[in-house]
Design an enzyme around this catalytic site. Structure first.
Site, PDB file in Angstrom:
ATOM      1  N   CYS A  90       0.831  -1.209   0.000  1.00  0.00           N
ATOM      2  CA  CYS A  90       0.000   0.000   0.000  1.00  0.00           C
ATOM      3  C   CYS A  90       0.863   1.254   0.000  1.00  0.00           C
ATOM      4  CB  CYS A  90      -0.926  -0.005   1.217  1.00  0.00           C
ATOM      5  SG  CYS A  90      -1.981   1.465   1.337  1.00  0.00           S
TER       6      CYS A  90
ATOM      7  N   CYS B 142      -0.430   4.044   2.261  1.00  0.00           N
ATOM      8  CA  CYS B 142      -0.192   3.792   3.685  1.00  0.00           C
ATOM      9  C   CYS B 142       1.261   4.034   4.066  1.00  0.00           C
ATOM     10  CB  CYS B 142      -0.547   2.338   4.026  1.00  0.00           C
ATOM     11  SG  CYS B 142      -2.180   1.812   3.503  1.00  0.00           S
ATOM     12  N   ASP B 143       2.192   3.591   3.220  1.00  0.00           N
ATOM     13  CA  ASP B 143       3.595   3.518   3.620  1.00  0.00           C
ATOM     14  C   ASP B 143       4.553   4.396   2.832  1.00  0.00           C
ATOM     15  OD1 ASP B 143       2.876   1.587   5.519  1.00  0.00           O
ATOM     16  OD2 ASP B 143       3.078  -0.033   4.058  1.00  0.00           O
TER      17      ASP B 143
END
Length: 320
Positions: free
Chosen positions: A135, A138-139
């Site tokens: 992701c 997300c990261d």
């Protein structure tokens, strides 16, 4: 404990836990079947910096434990196990857990999520959260000014790579073929980005690490068989997601990929009394906060359904 319940929730993660919190606060005494990965994908995540309310970030497992504890505080109960089959053709609904225990329910919330497809190469599972991610949203923030690889050839890979250019110094798309499956507009966007390079017609063999974090990806040329290591600080696997809906066996309407279809802006499925929330019905956003929001909607829709009022079809009305 009785095996009949007003509300059964399948799956945890932000969607299932939020649905449990709202249903419990409505005195519906929900029972949650936790599945094989209690807490969902966030239990495989280290630092979560984009969930509102945590100015310094929060560990994924810590956030999931807090949500579970909050649901229990209001009266939700949990059963460890996996829903292996359901019968939604008659009431009450029947849910078989681990192929042996049967629960019955007046209403059902499906929050079983979607699992990222993985490469299946050595070192991949061990390095999740330590350089391997599925992701970018997300990261990506953790790879500022670093070099990363994106493995895949579809729209998701192009989108992930383009997003990562906002953070990373260099992004390399790695694909097993010469041609991409991505749409032309997505390909053009990636090809015209000066931060994006391409390594094509190679097969990933192994995640390379120093024991603590990823340092690269070993690949093999499909033409010459030559092996080499593509050095990188992170590897994003972007080969798609698989919604966890196999156990439904066609009893609820799903799209061509397997995501549950819901009605308008509600969480209602085509089966009255069955609702869906989180990544099992959302192939687009796939964020903890959107999953939590949809869990709230599902619990509120269940409450209205049990009160005897039809779930409102928001698609037929104007936003207020």
């Amino acid at each position: 404990m009785s095996n009949h319940h007003r509300v059964v929730i399948l799956g945890t993660g932000p969607a299932g836990y939020t649905a449990a919190i709202y249903a419990a606060r409505a005195s519906l005494q929900p029972v949650i079947v936790e599945g094989s990965e209690p807490g969902g994908q966030l239990t495989l995540t280290t630092e979560v910096e984009n969930f509102p309310g945590f100015s310094d970030g929060v560990q994924g497992p810590e956030l999931m434990v807090a949500m579970r504890t909050q649901a229990e505080r209001f009266g939700a109960t949990f059963r460890t196990g996996l829903a292996t089959s359901v019968n939604l053709s008659e009431r009450p609904f029947r849910i078989v857990v681990d192929e042996k225990e049967t629960l019955t329910a007046d209403t059902l919330i499906i929050a079983t999520g979607a699992s990222a497809k993985m490469l299946g190469v050595p070192g991949e599972q061990e390095m999740i959260g330590r350089g391997v991610s599925t992701c970018a949203t997300c990261d990506g923030f953790f790879f500022r000014n670093k070099k990363v690889l994106v493995v895949g050839g579809g729209d998701s890979a192009m989108e992930e790579a383009t997003y990562l250019t906002h953070h990373a110094e260099k992004v390399t798309i790695v694909h097993r073929r010469e041609e991409f499956r991505a749409s032309k507009v997505m390909q053009d966007r990636a090809r015209h980005n000066e931060k994006i390079d391409f390594v094509l017609n190679v097969t990933p063999l192994e995640m390379v690490s120093d024991g603590n974090k990823v340092t690269g990806l070993k690949v093999k040329s499909n033409e010459t068989g030559e092996e080499r290591v593509l050095e990188a600080d992170g590897v994003f696997v972007a080969i798609g997601h698989r919604p966890n809906t196999d156990f439904l066996k066609g009893q609820v309407e799903v799209d061509k990929v397997g995501y549950i279809v819901t009605s308008g802006h509600s969480s209602a499925t085509n089966v009255p009394g069955v609702f869906a929330c989180g990544d099992v019905m959302d192939s687009h956003y796939r964020q903890a906060i959107t999953a939590a929001g949809s869990g709230c909607k599902a619990a509120m829709d269940v409450e209205k359904f049990l009160e005897g009022s039809a779930v409102h079809d928001w698609s037929m009305s104007s936003a207020k």
